[in-house]
Design an enzyme around this catalytic site. Sequence first.
Site, mmCIF file in Angstrom:
data_model
loop_
_atom_site.group_PDB
_atom_site.id
_atom_site.type_symbol
_atom_site.label_atom_id
_atom_site.label_comp_id
_atom_site.label_asym_id
_atom_site.label_seq_id
_atom_site.Cartn_x
_atom_site.Cartn_y
_atom_site.Cartn_z
ATOM 1 N N LEU A 1 0.850 -1.188 0.000
ATOM 2 C CA LEU A 1 0.000 0.000 0.000
ATOM 3 C C LEU A 1 0.886 1.238 0.000
ATOM 4 O O LEU A 1 1.851 1.327 0.767
ATOM 5 C CB LEU A 1 -0.908 -0.004 1.223
ATOM 6 C CG LEU A 1 -1.981 1.083 1.288
ATOM 7 C CD1 LEU A 1 -3.070 0.819 0.262
ATOM 8 C CD2 LEU A 1 -2.582 1.149 2.684
ATOM 9 N N ASP B 1 5.176 0.492 2.255
ATOM 10 C CA ASP B 1 6.157 0.915 1.271
ATOM 11 C C ASP B 1 7.457 1.388 1.905
ATOM 12 O O ASP B 1 8.458 1.588 1.200
ATOM 13 C CB ASP B 1 5.580 2.021 0.374
ATOM 14 C CG ASP B 1 5.110 3.222 1.181
ATOM 15 O OD1 ASP B 1 5.230 3.195 2.415
ATOM 16 O OD2 ASP B 1 4.627 4.194 0.558
ATOM 17 N N ASP C 1 -4.845 -2.646 10.731
ATOM 18 C CA ASP C 1 -4.083 -3.796 11.184
ATOM 19 C C ASP C 1 -4.682 -4.391 12.453
ATOM 20 O O ASP C 1 -4.734 -5.609 12.627
ATOM 21 C CB ASP C 1 -2.621 -3.417 11.398
ATOM 22 C CG ASP C 1 -2.478 -2.132 12.210
ATOM 23 O OD1 ASP C 1 -3.506 -1.517 12.561
ATOM 24 O OD2 ASP C 1 -1.341 -1.726 12.491
#
Length: 921
Positions: free
Chosen positions: A670, A747, A835
């Site tokens: 992402l 990333d 998460d």
Amino acid sequence: ELMTGYTMLRNGGVGNGGQPWVLRWSSRIRLTWLSFTLFIILVFFPLIAHYYLTTIDDADDAGKRIFGPRTGNELCEVKHVQDLCRIRESVSEELLQLEAKRQELNSEIAKLNLKIEACKKSIENAKQDLLQLKNVISQTEHSYKELMAQNQPKLSLPIRLLPDKDDATFPLPKSNQNCRLHNCFDYSRCPLTSGFPVYVYNSDDYPFGSSLDPLIKQAFEATVRTNVYVTENANIACVYIILVGEMQEPVMPKPTELEQQLHSLPYWRTDGHNHLIINLSRKSETQNFIYNISTGRAMIAQSTFYDVQYRPGFDIVVSPLVHAMSEPNFLEIPPQVPVKRKYLFSFQGEKIESLRSSLQEVRSFEEEIEGNAPADYDDRIITTLKAVQDSKLDFVLVEFTCKNQPKASLPTEWALCGERDDRLELLKLSTFALIITPGDTHLVISAGCAMRLFEALEVGAIPVVLGEQVQLPYNDVIRWNEAALIIPKPRITEVHFLLRSISDNDLLAMRRQGRFLWETYFSTSDNVFSTVLAIIRTRIQIPAAPIREETAVEIPHRSGKAAGTDPNMADNGDLDLGPVETEPPYASPKYLRNFTLTAMDIYRNWNSAPGPFHLFPYTPFDPVLPSEAKFLGSGTGFRPIGGGAGGSGKEFQAALGGNVPREQFTVVMLTYEREEVLMNSLERLNGLPYLNKVVVVWNSPKLPSEDLLWPDIGVPIMVVRTEKNSLNNRFLPWDEIETEAILSIDDDAHLRHDEIMFGFRVWREARDRIVGFPGRYHAWDIPHQSWLYNSNYSCELSMVLTGAAFFHKYYAYLYSYVMPQAIRDMVDEYINCEDIAMNFLVSHLTRKPPIKVTSRWTFRCPGCPQALSHDDSHFHERHKCINFFVKVYGYMPLLYTQFRVDSVLFKTRLPHDKTKCFKFI
């Protein structure tokens, strides 16, 4: 005397005393003279010589200068120096020649060094090519052996045979009560490959449609429009569905009129085979008006059945449709803890007409013991429950008379008291909820009992059903003993003892399973309709339709930039992590048992885990089931495919090992407008073994730069465009993900290749869990009586951040399509906590904690732009998320674990000639 004077003078003085003085005086005179002489020689002579030489050099005749400076030619003219000049010139020439030769030799040496380096590179390339060829041969051998072991030829789907519209009827059974699937259902309309098409009649096209309850009718139509099995082509339909209730009392048609309207349906075909008549109830007083109607071979789904009407394995007992046009509010549902509530059990109801009064028969307890069947146990139930209440051993609440007018009910049925909200408030305070079945044993289930069951499950009161003859909703596919207690009425005197003997762990497990059943099969109209279709489809052994995947809209991008290799990421020492670019990426094998489901598999899928597994025809965490185990070998030795030869050293590193076939994983990354960080992260994936594909989820409305050159890492890079900026996009089940294993990674996360490979190996042995690197845990804040999110180092953890974690693609479907929408909405509101939501979901389904690998606790990305986690409000929002998620689930599903996973031979002392499996720093 003269001799004496002379003697004295010689001795330095008068007499013997004067002689030393004379000697000292003479010595001083000599030293003075010597010093004066040296001064003249050292000072005046050089001055005189200097003056003389200077005067000579100042002469006008340059030729007469002897000591002045001269030019080179003049010096060479001097005879004594000419030979030296010639020698100098000769030496200079030779030095120039030697310098030229030295430069020439250095150039040749540089060329030879380049040739040596080129030869070394050629040798390394040749070794790499040889290794790749060996790996290709090895992988090809594995593929060939797998195909040979499977021995499953590829079959094409059979041609579907469509029955005629006016297909011939077959003889009716002697009685409609004898209807079962084998004699009242036409299987020829439902081939295995048909996809289970369902045609739904429009009730408005028939007179009885005007009598339907508007809310039920509207909810049913909304559900039909979104169901994947519904078709508009009646000629190919497997099942035909007609909604006939709940009907409104004033305009309810007569039974004969309704029967004629049903028999006139265009596809009824004289006997109604393959038809399903649905009578949904929204109120407890719904009447069983189908009881007096001839329905032929049509199946019936409703909440009230008599024993002469109900056909086990053919008809369906459905739950009442309470939330017709509204979703349940999870914030109003009480939590599942504490386990014990104010009242041990409660019951409110009033029996308008008893079986005893209707039969005018009174029997004593002694007569019942002697073998005579009791007419009615309700009197004994009332007496026993009142005695328990009066004993005050436990707080219980039983009321057998309603304070207000009781709801309408069937004869011998206990009517509900009060309004729904009042009943729910009482059940929220009750650990158990008593449900007394009707005294008429011919009434196997009633809408009133189903309503009591619905309300008890909704608020977490464990149902205690008195009457074992009852047929609870969906009883042929749900294990009700895991969520409720079903007790025969004669054991009423033992009920109090039984309820007190149940442990807290068992109570919590039953309450949790009841909550799951209510959410999955009872709570909404969509759940009720989907469950009815799933039961019929499962009975006739047609596999479920595949759940939809998210279509990936690719963003065009240019690639070709040579990807470098970060030495910190790819330096694995002497470890051979596996094949790299030895063969094209291959997807995980598709599920091959869709058409070979057995009854045991079907039953297990409905009840094996507290999650909506009925949406999928398989459990994805057992890719190699006993009936499908793929083993290679001869004689007495067996070896699972994908295992290493030898189990240690380079033999282990060259294969994945484990107990399942070889596979690859997909990286889902992402990102949001951090192109430089993204490119660096993609380059670090270059050379990563078993990498199938990289899916970059571009979460920004702004497209990447047109001149951005993406790295070539040896596997496809798919850049997916999203509809909106949402962290939930990380877990969308993209159709481009062709592997079961997903590595979700940020990333800006820095992971070494050996760390990723070890995490992948661990996940393959724990496919139902999240396996990752940074761990976190939750804690109870005693002063504020709430949950906290904590990222400090600790000896236990309960979460693994999905910024670097492996999980099964199955959870992507559940997160996106099954998990309560309220959780995803909060993730979008805070742009945080996705998460945590995934950890809640997996722990809720598996009742297992995640698995942490290696010692890594945080990520460091030097030079990266500031991430969302650095915001001051980040932790405050995560505290709120945890407490909100607990309210939605009704309890805290996260579980603690106190260990992490390392390689088998990690930190094991081995001889120098042995190689460890992995090494971590």
